[in-house]
Design a protein around this motif. Structure first.
Motif, PDB file in Angstrom:
ATOM      1  N   ALA A 213      21.205  40.667  -2.500  1.00  0.00           N
ATOM      2  CA  ALA A 213      21.927  39.393  -3.249  1.00  0.00           C
ATOM      3  C   ALA A 213      21.086  38.261  -3.068  1.00  0.00           C
ATOM      4  N   GLU A 214      20.384  37.853  -2.192  1.00  0.00           N
ATOM      5  CA  GLU A 214      19.739  36.571  -2.154  1.00  0.00           C
ATOM      6  C   GLU A 214      18.646  36.723  -2.875  1.00  0.00           C
ATOM      7  N   ALA A 215      17.796  38.061  -3.064  1.00  0.00           N
ATOM      8  CA  ALA A 215      16.542  38.208  -3.977  1.00  0.00           C
ATOM      9  C   ALA A 215      16.714  38.126  -5.236  1.00  0.00           C
ATOM     10  N   ALA A 216      18.283  38.503  -5.532  1.00  0.00           N
ATOM     11  CA  ALA A 216      18.733  38.627  -6.987  1.00  0.00           C
ATOM     12  C   ALA A 216      18.935  37.109  -7.453  1.00  0.00           C
ATOM     13  N   ARG A 217      19.407  36.215  -6.361  1.00  0.00           N
ATOM     14  CA  ARG A 217      19.802  35.181  -6.625  1.00  0.00           C
ATOM     15  C   ARG A 217      18.430  34.136  -6.917  1.00  0.00           C
ATOM     16  N   ALA A 218      17.558  34.470  -5.917  1.00  0.00           N
ATOM     17  CA  ALA A 218      16.178  33.805  -5.971  1.00  0.00           C
ATOM     18  C   ALA A 218      15.710  33.962  -7.381  1.00  0.00           C
ATOM     19  N   LEU A 219      15.840  35.139  -8.062  1.00  0.00           N
ATOM     20  CA  LEU A 219      15.235  35.467  -9.365  1.00  0.00           C
ATOM     21  C   LEU A 219      16.119  34.827 -10.420  1.00  0.00           C
ATOM     22  N   GLY A 220      17.265  34.043 -10.039  1.00  0.00           N
ATOM     23  CA  GLY A 220      17.940  33.273 -11.025  1.00  0.00           C
ATOM     24  C   GLY A 220      18.803  34.194 -11.560  1.00  0.00           C
ATOM     25  N   MET A 221      19.467  35.119 -11.215  1.00  0.00           N
ATOM     26  CA  MET A 221      20.457  35.938 -11.643  1.00  0.00           C
ATOM     27  C   MET A 221      21.736  35.208 -11.513  1.00  0.00           C
ATOM     28  N   THR A 222      22.729  35.267 -12.443  1.00  0.00           N
ATOM     29  CA  THR A 222      23.945  34.731 -12.295  1.00  0.00           C
ATOM     30  C   THR A 222      24.833  35.749 -11.448  1.00  0.00           C
ATOM     31  N   PHE A 223      26.066  35.418 -11.046  1.00  0.00           N
ATOM     32  CA  PHE A 223      26.993  36.055 -10.062  1.00  0.00           C
ATOM     33  C   PHE A 223      27.158  37.626 -10.939  1.00  0.00           C
ATOM     34  N   GLY A 224      27.485  37.480 -12.219  1.00  0.00           N
ATOM     35  CA  GLY A 224      27.900  38.594 -12.874  1.00  0.00           C
ATOM     36  C   GLY A 224      26.737  39.561 -13.115  1.00  0.00           C
ATOM     37  N   GLN A 225      25.337  39.031 -13.292  1.00  0.00           N
ATOM     38  CA  GLN A 225      24.091  39.947 -13.188  1.00  0.00           C
ATOM     39  C   GLN A 225      23.888  40.426 -11.883  1.00  0.00           C
ATOM     40  N   THR A 226      24.241  39.628 -10.783  1.00  0.00           N
ATOM     41  CA  THR A 226      23.892  40.109  -9.322  1.00  0.00           C
ATOM     42  C   THR A 226      24.749  41.353  -9.005  1.00  0.00           C
ATOM     43  N   LEU A 227      26.196  41.237  -9.211  1.00  0.00           N
ATOM     44  CA  LEU A 227      27.088  41.881  -9.114  1.00  0.00           C
ATOM     45  C   LEU A 227      26.652  43.505  -9.929  1.00  0.00           C
ATOM     46  N   SER A 228      26.415  43.438 -11.231  1.00  0.00           N
ATOM     47  CA  SER A 228      26.402  44.645 -11.889  1.00  0.00           C
ATOM     48  C   SER A 228      25.014  45.080 -11.862  1.00  0.00           C
ATOM     49  N   HIS A 229      23.825  44.480 -11.810  1.00  0.00           N
ATOM     50  CA  HIS A 229      22.712  45.122 -11.643  1.00  0.00           C
ATOM     51  C   HIS A 229      21.973  45.196 -10.422  1.00  0.00           C
ATOM     52  N   VAL A 230      22.554  44.498  -9.265  1.00  0.00           N
ATOM     53  CA  VAL A 230      21.996  44.861  -7.831  1.00  0.00           C
ATOM     54  C   VAL A 230      22.937  45.328  -6.849  1.00  0.00           C
ATOM     55  N   ILE A 231      24.286  44.495  -6.848  1.00  0.00           N
ATOM     56  CA  ILE A 231      25.174  45.019  -5.560  1.00  0.00           C
ATOM     57  C   ILE A 231      26.042  46.145  -5.985  1.00  0.00           C
ATOM     58  N   MET A 232      26.563  46.242  -7.087  1.00  0.00           N
ATOM     59  CA  MET A 232      27.482  47.413  -7.391  1.00  0.00           C
ATOM     60  C   MET A 232      27.005  48.726  -7.451  1.00  0.00           C
ATOM     61  N   PRO A 233      25.701  48.853  -8.198  1.00  0.00           N
ATOM     62  CA  PRO A 233      24.929  50.399  -8.154  1.00  0.00           C
ATOM     63  C   PRO A 233      24.634  50.749  -6.642  1.00  0.00           C
ATOM     64  N   GLN A 234      24.330  49.872  -5.709  1.00  0.00           N
ATOM     65  CA  GLN A 234      24.114  50.135  -4.429  1.00  0.00           C
ATOM     66  C   GLN A 234      25.315  50.353  -3.716  1.00  0.00           C
TER      67      GLN A 234
END
Lengths: 278, 215
Positions: free
Chosen positions: B115-136
């Motif tokens: 999640a930290e990496a996703a945020r560091a890339l500038g992803m929003t909460f929705g993007q972090t959740l749907s592209h990074v967190i939820m699939p895992q």
């Protein structure tokens, strides 16, 4: 809480969260208001529909239903504990001619829907068992099989060194079980056992379908005679939710306490929930 | 035995309905469960509250009572469907609460660094959740999801009490008509359930082998 999912909010994010909160709250409140308005429009919150709940007779009936629910749950829990211990002992046996049949029985009763067991007993001997007997018999077999798995997991959760040490001191298998493993396993299993009680308490409502006069059936009798389904459903749901939430809370508290006091393994209440039937 | 074989058509029809309820309930439970799980981990407090309330109320309410609410109380709101659709709604809404809890605990198992990496890339909460967190998270909860769906399969039997004749309802009907063959009918239909349960768990074992992430 997974606050790692979002940054500590700065001013812009705080504003956005506030707007989001406001919008979310408005949407939720709007939906609730819509439902309430429709219900009020159809007179479900009129005094006349709630009046039965001012009558002590109604509460006596609810009390009776609750007692019947608890009667079925309590007997089923006691009987399924016994069944569960026997099945778990069989499953942990070293002899395959004991283990294999027991595994089959456990898996069979875990795979068959509880309602089907209840129908079976009800149809098999409606006169001797009645709806109460059929309900308790079904609950006992189903939960006995589930509890057997919990007991087995509890015994296996005790670190191996414990039984190895006991064996090397020369204890026999029954002694290792009775004096070393079971006492430690019980503590690990307690939260899971209480969660299973919640499941049993919920499952007694299947008695509704075979016309056993438990709490849901009582609710139905109330709304059949006063045509007040919404108030009746609200009251019955509130009773179930408060009863089960207190039990779940107790299970969670025991789990946390066991975790804090020792480095012993604990079977999480969630482990049981997932296997929950109804 | 003969009676069981004579009525095999009826029993298979019953299992067909069971499968329809199971499929509909699964879709509904997964969709609603995912939405509610996202709400439960979101930064917006009212959404978190809604998710938590739903889970706590529904998990502690017996399924029979949820059936009564759906079948008898929804029409009071002017919502009227067929019994089958009502049954799908009831089991789906009930199972959604368990799916939510499983997914939420899955979210907690995803490493913070993701999640930290996703945020560091500038992803929003929705993007972090749907592209990074939820699939895992979804991959890590495959085994509990299997148990939840098996429970759902068995829970479709409750529809037998509410106007739907599925496999368990078939047992009740045939058991009344042919009491002398009750044992055969029971074991025949039970065997059907056992096969379905084994199928579902086999599918999930395959899924687990293919998709699970090792940490």
């Amino acid at each position: 809480m997974s606050s790692v999912l979002y940054d500590l909010p700065g001013p812009a994010a705080r504003r956005r969260a506030q707007i989001g909160s406001a919008v979310g709250a408005v949407v939720v409140a709007g939906l609730l208001a819509l439902v309430l308005w429709r219900l009020i429009d159809r007179g479900h919150f009129s005094e006349q529909r709630w009046e039965p709940f001012a009558d002590p007779d109604t509460w006596n009936a609810i009390g009776e239903g609750l007692v019947n629910t608890i009667k079925a749950a309590a007997l089923a829990i006691v009987l399924s504990l016994v069944t569960g211990v026997l099945l778990a002992a069989g499953r942990l046996s070293d002899r395959s001619y004991v283990r294999v049949p027991v595994v089959t029985v456990v898996e069979f009763f875990r795979a068959v829907p509880l309602l089907m067991l209840i129908f079976f007993f009800f149809l098999a001997s409606p006169s001797t068992l009645g709806s109460y007997g059929a309900l308790v018999a079904g609950l006992t077999l189903y939960n006995g099989a589930v509890l057997a798995e919990i007991f087995r997991a509890g015994i296996l959760s005790v670190p191996r060194g414990q039984s190895e040490a006991a064996y090397s001191l020369g204890l026999r298998k029954t002694q290792v079980m009775g004096q070393i493993l079971v006492p430690q396993a019980v503590r690990a299993m307690l939260p899971a056992l209480i969660s299973q009680c919640v499941v049993v308490l919920k499952d007694t409502s299947l008695g509704f379908i075979v016309v056993y006069p438990e709490l849901v059936r009582t609710g139905r009798q109330i709304y059949d005679s006063y045509f007040n389904i919404i108030p009746a459903v609200i009251v019955v749901t509130a009773i179930y939710v408060s009863m089960n939430m207190s039990l779940s809370w107790l299970a969670g508290w025991l789990e946390r306490r066991t975790r804090q006091r020792s480095d012993q393994p604990v079977l999480s209440a969630a482990d049981v929930d997932q296997g929950a039937a109804v | 035995m003969e009676i069981l074989l004579d009525n095999i058509g009826k029993i298979l029809e019953g299992f067909q309905v069971t499968l329809i309820l199971f499929a509909g309930g699964t879709v509904l439970a997964l969709v609603v469960g995912t939405v509610l799980a996202s709400m439960r981990v979101s930064p917006v407090p009212p959404l978190r509250l809604v998710g938590a309330t739903y889970v706590n109320v529904v998990r502690n309410t017996p399924l029979v009572l949820i059936f009564i609410i759906v079948v008898f109380a929804l029409p009071e709101l002017g919502i009227q469907f067929s019994f089958r659709l009502f049954a799908i709604l009831a089991v789906g809404a009930y199972t959604a609460a368990f799916v939510t809890e499983a997914l939420r605990s899955g979210v907690n198992t995803v490493q913070a660094g993701q999640a930290e990496a996703a945020r560091a890339l500038g992803m929003t909460f929705g993007q972090t959740l749907s592209h990074v967190i939820m699939p895992q998270a979804a991959r890590s909860v495959i085994p509990p999801m299997g148990s939840i769906l098996i429970a759902l399969l068995k829970n479709t039997s409750v529809a037998a009490g509410f106007g739907v004749i599925e496999a368990t309802g078939t047992l009740r009907e045939l058991g009344r008509d042919f009491p002398q063959a009750l044992y055969w009918l029971f074991f025949g239909i039970a065997l059907g359930y056992v096969v379905l349960v084994l199928l579902v768990s086999a599918v999930f074992r395959q899924l687990e082998r293919r998709l699970v992430v090792v940490r």
